[in-house]
Design a protein around this motif. Structure first.
Motif, mmCIF file in Angstrom:
data_model
loop_
_atom_site.group_PDB
_atom_site.id
_atom_site.type_symbol
_atom_site.label_atom_id
_atom_site.label_comp_id
_atom_site.label_asym_id
_atom_site.label_seq_id
_atom_site.Cartn_x
_atom_site.Cartn_y
_atom_site.Cartn_z
ATOM 1 N N VAL A 1 54.828 51.915 24.028
ATOM 2 C CA VAL A 1 53.741 52.319 23.063
ATOM 3 C C VAL A 1 53.193 53.602 23.483
ATOM 4 O O VAL A 1 52.972 54.063 24.624
ATOM 5 C CB VAL A 1 52.650 51.108 23.203
ATOM 6 C CG1 VAL A 1 51.568 51.429 21.990
ATOM 7 C CG2 VAL A 1 53.300 49.900 22.645
ATOM 8 N N GLN A 2 52.876 54.332 22.507
ATOM 9 C CA GLN A 2 52.364 55.690 22.885
ATOM 10 C C GLN A 2 50.816 55.380 23.562
ATOM 11 O O GLN A 2 50.108 54.707 23.106
ATOM 12 C CB GLN A 2 52.302 56.335 21.538
ATOM 13 C CG GLN A 2 52.321 57.930 21.599
ATOM 14 C CD GLN A 2 52.203 58.508 20.135
ATOM 15 O OE1 GLN A 2 52.939 57.987 19.295
ATOM 16 N NE2 GLN A 2 51.278 59.650 19.959
ATOM 17 N N GLY A 3 50.883 56.304 24.395
ATOM 18 C CA GLY A 3 49.644 56.456 25.029
ATOM 19 C C GLY A 3 49.317 55.509 26.084
ATOM 20 O O GLY A 3 48.191 55.226 26.518
ATOM 21 N N SER A 4 50.249 54.783 26.616
ATOM 22 C CA SER A 4 50.204 53.569 27.260
ATOM 23 C C SER A 4 50.591 54.112 28.942
ATOM 24 O O SER A 4 50.497 53.078 29.801
ATOM 25 C CB SER A 4 51.304 52.611 27.158
ATOM 26 O OG SER A 4 52.424 52.900 26.899
ATOM 27 N N GLY A 5 50.727 55.219 29.325
ATOM 28 C CA GLY A 5 50.919 55.926 30.607
ATOM 29 C C GLY A 5 52.064 56.248 31.144
ATOM 30 O O GLY A 5 52.460 56.122 32.114
ATOM 31 N N LYS A 6 53.205 56.264 29.874
ATOM 32 C CA LYS A 6 54.536 56.291 30.434
ATOM 33 C C LYS A 6 54.768 57.794 31.268
ATOM 34 O O LYS A 6 55.026 57.946 32.429
ATOM 35 C CB LYS A 6 55.420 56.275 29.317
ATOM 36 C CG LYS A 6 55.428 55.000 28.751
ATOM 37 C CD LYS A 6 56.680 55.087 27.449
ATOM 38 C CE LYS A 6 56.255 55.770 26.485
ATOM 39 N NZ LYS A 6 54.764 55.647 25.780
ATOM 40 N N ASP B 1 45.926 56.172 40.148
ATOM 41 C CA ASP B 1 45.408 56.688 38.879
ATOM 42 C C ASP B 1 45.963 55.986 37.626
ATOM 43 O O ASP B 1 45.826 56.522 36.401
ATOM 44 C CB ASP B 1 45.532 58.290 38.751
ATOM 45 C CG ASP B 1 44.702 58.998 39.807
ATOM 46 O OD1 ASP B 1 43.720 58.516 40.249
ATOM 47 O OD2 ASP B 1 45.137 59.985 40.239
ATOM 48 N N VAL B 2 46.776 55.001 37.855
ATOM 49 C CA VAL B 2 47.743 54.203 36.799
ATOM 50 C C VAL B 2 47.437 52.964 36.722
ATOM 51 O O VAL B 2 47.621 52.393 37.581
ATOM 52 C CB VAL B 2 49.337 54.400 36.780
ATOM 53 C CG1 VAL B 2 49.806 54.047 35.804
ATOM 54 C CG2 VAL B 2 49.669 55.985 37.195
ATOM 55 N N GLY B 3 46.581 52.583 35.760
ATOM 56 C CA GLY B 3 46.327 51.046 35.541
ATOM 57 C C GLY B 3 47.301 50.394 34.908
ATOM 58 O O GLY B 3 48.245 50.870 34.379
HETATM 59 N N1 LIG Z 1 47.837 53.130 32.179
HETATM 60 C C1 LIG Z 1 47.030 54.049 32.345
HETATM 61 N N2 LIG Z 1 46.145 54.130 33.498
HETATM 62 C C2 LIG Z 1 45.269 55.123 33.562
HETATM 63 N N3 LIG Z 1 45.122 56.189 32.491
HETATM 64 C C3 LIG Z 1 46.274 56.235 31.463
HETATM 65 C C4 LIG Z 1 47.101 54.963 31.393
HETATM 66 N N4 LIG Z 1 47.853 54.938 30.083
HETATM 67 C C5 LIG Z 1 47.253 56.128 29.518
HETATM 68 N N5 LIG Z 1 46.317 56.786 30.285
HETATM 69 C C6 LIG Z 1 45.588 58.050 29.860
HETATM 70 O O1 LIG Z 1 46.218 58.485 28.756
HETATM 71 C C7 LIG Z 1 46.867 59.900 29.053
HETATM 72 C C8 LIG Z 1 47.961 59.908 28.233
HETATM 73 O O2 LIG Z 1 48.861 59.040 28.749
HETATM 74 P P1 LIG Z 1 50.378 59.343 28.567
HETATM 75 O O3 LIG Z 1 51.088 59.019 30.106
HETATM 76 O O4 LIG Z 1 50.707 60.591 28.026
HETATM 77 O O5 LIG Z 1 50.956 58.297 27.610
HETATM 78 P P2 LIG Z 1 52.559 58.062 27.041
HETATM 79 O O6 LIG Z 1 53.384 59.032 27.603
HETATM 80 O O7 LIG Z 1 52.955 56.543 27.265
HETATM 81 O O8 LIG Z 1 52.526 58.278 25.789
HETATM 82 C C9 LIG Z 1 47.119 59.730 30.555
HETATM 83 O O9 LIG Z 1 47.421 61.169 30.987
HETATM 84 C C10 LIG Z 1 45.901 59.124 31.237
HETATM 85 O O10 LIG Z 1 44.750 59.952 31.489
#
Ligand SMILES: Nc1ncnc2c1ncn2[C@@H]1O[C@H](COP(=O)(O)OP(=O)(O)O)[C@@H](O)[C@H]1O
Ligand SMILES: [Mg+2]
Length: 493
Positions: free
Chosen positions: A274-279, A238-240
């Motif tokens: 970067v924020q929202g990048s899936g960390k 589920d992580v791209g």
């Molecule tokens: N690389 C990714 N692959 C798939 N979904 C992603 C990815 N990055 C963000 N998302 C989606 O956005 C949501 C929020 O990302 P998040 O993991 O909280 O980012 P971060 O922690 O880097 O700010 C995730 O739960 C997912 O649904």
């Protein structure tokens, strides 16, 4: 337990008159003291505010003209005794503000007479005022060992057999071993309760009981939200993107699971970017990939709930995590807890110190995954090589990864992925983070539904064109992050 009683005996021998025992398990402490008192042929008494002073073994209240439910009168009574008895006061801590009460405690603690009583204070938590600190001894009761846990399970199995016409509890040694491992960190009483719960429904301890046990355990361990058990692990499917990070993890899974090899065991990683990048998503996925329980340490809760107690609670949470090994310990947005923000620098420095000490000294199989949006705020000590195995930088997804992310999120909304032109979507989402791509897919679904249409390419493209991604709004900040990371971090993708 043996060792605890043993230590308490030594302290009593040394004629310390004031002993503090911090424990959540009052009954167990009283049990231990009773056993010891019998062995030492000492008389012992208990006190609490409701029942007053009671001579134990008889359960009768002391006959006195005074009101012995009143803590000060009760202590004054103890002070006048000329017999080497043990007086166990439960929950005296709410009264420690009284100067008279503190004075009484001090007089008892300083009594030089051979025939003086000994006072034991039992509370879940009991900070002593300065006047008393050097006069008192502190005893802590440790958590049960694996052997003790196994013994508790055996005892509970025997009890069940006794009550069920001699039927034996069904189990196997591998499951038992796992149950013992999963019980680490709970107290004796909790372990007994949990073991009973596993056995009672079907007279068996099987693999099916393990998830039940984990859930029950975490609702028992009241860490006030500082440490929580996350049911919601993710799959790397589920992580791209993050290909490098995935490979790194795959290479180390065996080393982490090998028992005994502490030296080259993976310790942990920091995911910055970067924020929202899936960390955060990737942090959850580590637990999923390695098949380990996921514990989340919440720094915000740590600071909120226990003003002035922050480090102690961090230490407790880390000890708890150690006891839960093997597991993944996740600290989300770690910079929020560690950044020097001027106001309470002292506390965040000491929290950092506590965390670094734990990281350097631990032998447990706890894999730390920390995430940070603003890595430049982090103290350099944390990032320095050797503390963590690697620092990964998670950048905005490139076109190929954006296609993957669309595929993932279209798919999880049950849209027919093959009917979308992913390449075109990737082009239109230049500069979007994963979270923003997900957001566009979701709003496409909703706006299509509002028009009673089936969500398609056009809806997604419209949603994308209505969004201005963070990378545009914060172009400078993101560039600064990249510059910072260039020499310090490994690219996660
Ligand atoms: N690389 C990714 N692959 C798939 N979904 C992603 C990815 N990055 C963000 N998302 C989606 O956005 C949501 C929020 O990302 P998040 O993991 O909280 O980012 P971060 O922690 O880097 O700010 C995730 O739960 C997912 O649904
Ligand atoms: Mg996050």
């Amino acid at each position: 337990m043996k060792n605890d009683i043993h230590d308490l005996g030594l302290v009593l021998d040394s004629r310390v008159r004031l002993i503090v025992i911090e424990s959540w398990e009052e009954l167990r402490v009283l049990e231990a003291i009773a056993t010891l008192a019998v062995k030492r042929s000492q008389t012992w008494y208990t006190w609490n505010q409701v029942e007053g002073l009671q001579r134990l073994g008889f359960g009768t209240a002391i006959d006195s003209a005074e009101d012995l439910g009143d803590p000060e009168q009760a202590l004054d009574y103890v002070r006048r005794q000329r017999e080497p008895a043990l007086f166990v006061f439960c929950d005296l801590h709410p009264f420690m503000q009284s100067p008279r009460l503190v004075r009484l405690l001090k007089m008892i603690a300083m009594d030089p007479a051979e025939q003086a009583p000994t006072l034991l204070l039992v509370s879940h938590e009991l900070p002593l005022p300065a006047e008393l600190r050097r006069l008192a001894a502190r005893i802590s009761l440790s958590m049960p060992s694996d052997e003790q846990l196994a013994a508790i399970i055996r005892e509970e199995a025997a009890r069940w057999t006794e009550r069920n016409q001699g039927r034996r509890v069904r189990t196997d040694s591998r499951t038992l071993e796992q149950v013992v491992r999963n019980l680490r960190g709970v107290t004796h009483e909790e372990a007994r309760l949990l073991a009973r719960k596993l056995i009672v429904d079907d007279g068996a301890i099987t693999q099916e009981d393990l998830p039940v046990l984990n859930r029950a355990k975490f609702s028992l361990l009241d860490m006030q939200g500082v440490l929580s058990f996350e049911q919601d692990t993710a799959r790397f499917a589920d992580v791209g993107g993050l290909a490098q990070f995935k490979r790194w993890l795959a290479d180390r899974q065996a080393a982490f699971n090998r028992p005994g090899a502490a030296a080259d065991m993976p310790k942990g990683v920091l995911l910055a970017g970067v924020q929202g990048s899936g960390k955060s998503l990737a942090a959850r996925a580590v637990a999923g990939l390695w098949g380990l329980p996921l514990l989340r340490l919440d720094f915000a809760a740590l600071y909120n709930k226990y003003i002035g107690e922050t480090e102690k609670n961090l230490r407790e949470a880390l000890t708890m995590a150690d006891a839960m090994e093997p597991c993944v310990l996740w600290i989300d947005e770690i910079e929020k807890g560690l950044a020097d923000d001027g106001a309470d620098q002292g506390v965040s420095r000491r929290v950092l110190g506590t965390l670094l000490t734990w990281m350097a000294e631990r032998r447990s199989r706890v894999f730390l995954v920390a995430t940070a949006n603003n890595v430049m705020q982090l103290p350099p000590e944390l990032i320095r090589k050797g503390r963590l195995d690697e620092l990964f930088f998670v950048d905005l997804p490139d076109a190929r990864v954006r296609e993957d992310i669309f595929r993932i999120h279209l798919g999880s909304r049950e849209l027919p992925v093959e009917r979308f032109d992913l390449t075109a979507l990737a082009v239109a989402s230049e500069g979007f983070a994963g979270a923003e791509i997900e957001q566009a897919v979701v709003s496409a679904v909703y706006s299509a539904a509002a028009r009673q249409e089936e969500a398609g390419q056009a809806h997604v493209l419209a949603a994308l064109s209505e969004t201005s991604p963070l990378s545009v709004v914060m172009a400078e900040r993101i560039q600064a992050l990249r510059d910072w990371a260039r020499h310090r971090a490994v690219m996660a993708d």
